[in-house]
Design an enzyme around this catalytic site. Sequence first.
Site, short mmCIF file in Angstrom:
data_model
loop_
_atom_site.label_atom_id
_atom_site.label_comp_id
_atom_site.label_asym_id
_atom_site.label_seq_id
_atom_site.Cartn_x
_atom_site.Cartn_y
_atom_site.Cartn_z
N ASP A 187 -9.95 -5.71 -3.40
CA ASP A 187 -9.42 -4.62 -2.58
C ASP A 187 -10.29 -3.61 -2.13
O ASP A 187 -10.81 -2.90 -3.19
CB ASP A 187 -7.84 -4.38 -3.07
CG ASP A 187 -7.30 -3.39 -2.15
OD1 ASP A 187 -7.95 -2.57 -1.63
OD2 ASP A 187 -6.01 -3.77 -2.17
N SER A 200 0.87 -1.26 0.15
CA SER A 200 0.00 -0.12 -0.08
C SER A 200 0.91 1.33 0.08
O SER A 200 1.52 1.73 -1.06
CB SER A 200 -0.89 -0.03 1.35
OG SER A 200 -2.14 0.93 1.07
N HIS A 235 -7.34 -6.27 0.94
CA HIS A 235 -5.96 -5.31 0.91
C HIS A 235 -5.20 -5.62 2.34
O HIS A 235 -4.29 -4.96 2.38
CB HIS A 235 -6.65 -3.70 1.35
CG HIS A 235 -5.49 -2.66 0.89
ND1 HIS A 235 -4.90 -2.54 -0.39
CD2 HIS A 235 -4.81 -1.86 1.90
CE1 HIS A 235 -4.23 -1.77 -0.20
NE2 HIS A 235 -4.02 -1.12 1.18
#
Length: 291
Positions: free
Chosen positions: A233, A154, A266
């Site tokens: 995600d 991320s 995620h």
Amino acid sequence: MAVAGGLEAIAEHRCFGGTVGYYRHRSIVNDCEMRFAAFTPPAARRGPVPVLTWLSGLTCNEETFMVKAGAQRVAAELGLMLVAPDTSPRGDGVPDAEDAAWDLGLGAGFYLDATEPPWARHYRMHSYVVTELPGIIAEAFPADPGRQGIFGHSMGGHGALVLGLRYPETWVSVSAFAPIAAPSRCPWGRKAFTAYLGADQRAWADWDATELVRRSSDLRGRARILVDQGLDDQFLEAQLYPEAFEAACAAAGQALELRRHAGYDHGYFFISSLIEDHLRHHAVQLGLRHG
């Protein structure tokens, strides 16, 4: 417990024949105390080993990867040292977002060098990861500074891509999980860049992986980058923009393997499911025969 050069061991734990340790030191670059975690594999008892630096995402710290990713077993097998710094400076006098927002300030350093007040004095995570931390690792651990890779998740995936693209002579191998691949286009990135770098968007391009690739006319011959993205995600459409990075790499000749995975979100269940692939990707590019 002192280790070397002002480095203090907070705790050390035996793990797969190696050691997981948590450490702190006074950072000159960030002008505050910084912490990081490191896994030293059993192969380090025989000599210096390659170093793989992990950059974590928003709200995480130096413990997150070591606890959640499940990377140590394969790292021990391959002979890879793992290093995971904190995601921002912290401590007395270090500024945070005025509203204590989770996507700016503490836990959200974005792996750049801030130029705007009140951030510029402490928020220099780019220089910390590029210069200060590797120097500490080389001094205190049996690490081979000539064989370094970088990866992250991320916000940390953003950092890994940017550092790998800017310093290919340092980071021999690069990969990312669900990276913020075009931060100049997404709410997280625009908020952070405005605060840390100012409103002039021309200053943002040096910290945006997609823009770095777009500005490069020919990246053929660079090492292949591995990116994994979950299709469930929750941040995919609004924040991550992997397709923009993919298009830029295709145009510039940068070798990229972008794998899309149905059903994955995620979080660290996604990361732990694929971490072995990433470790073996790095092992091959770092010259370990059994990657």
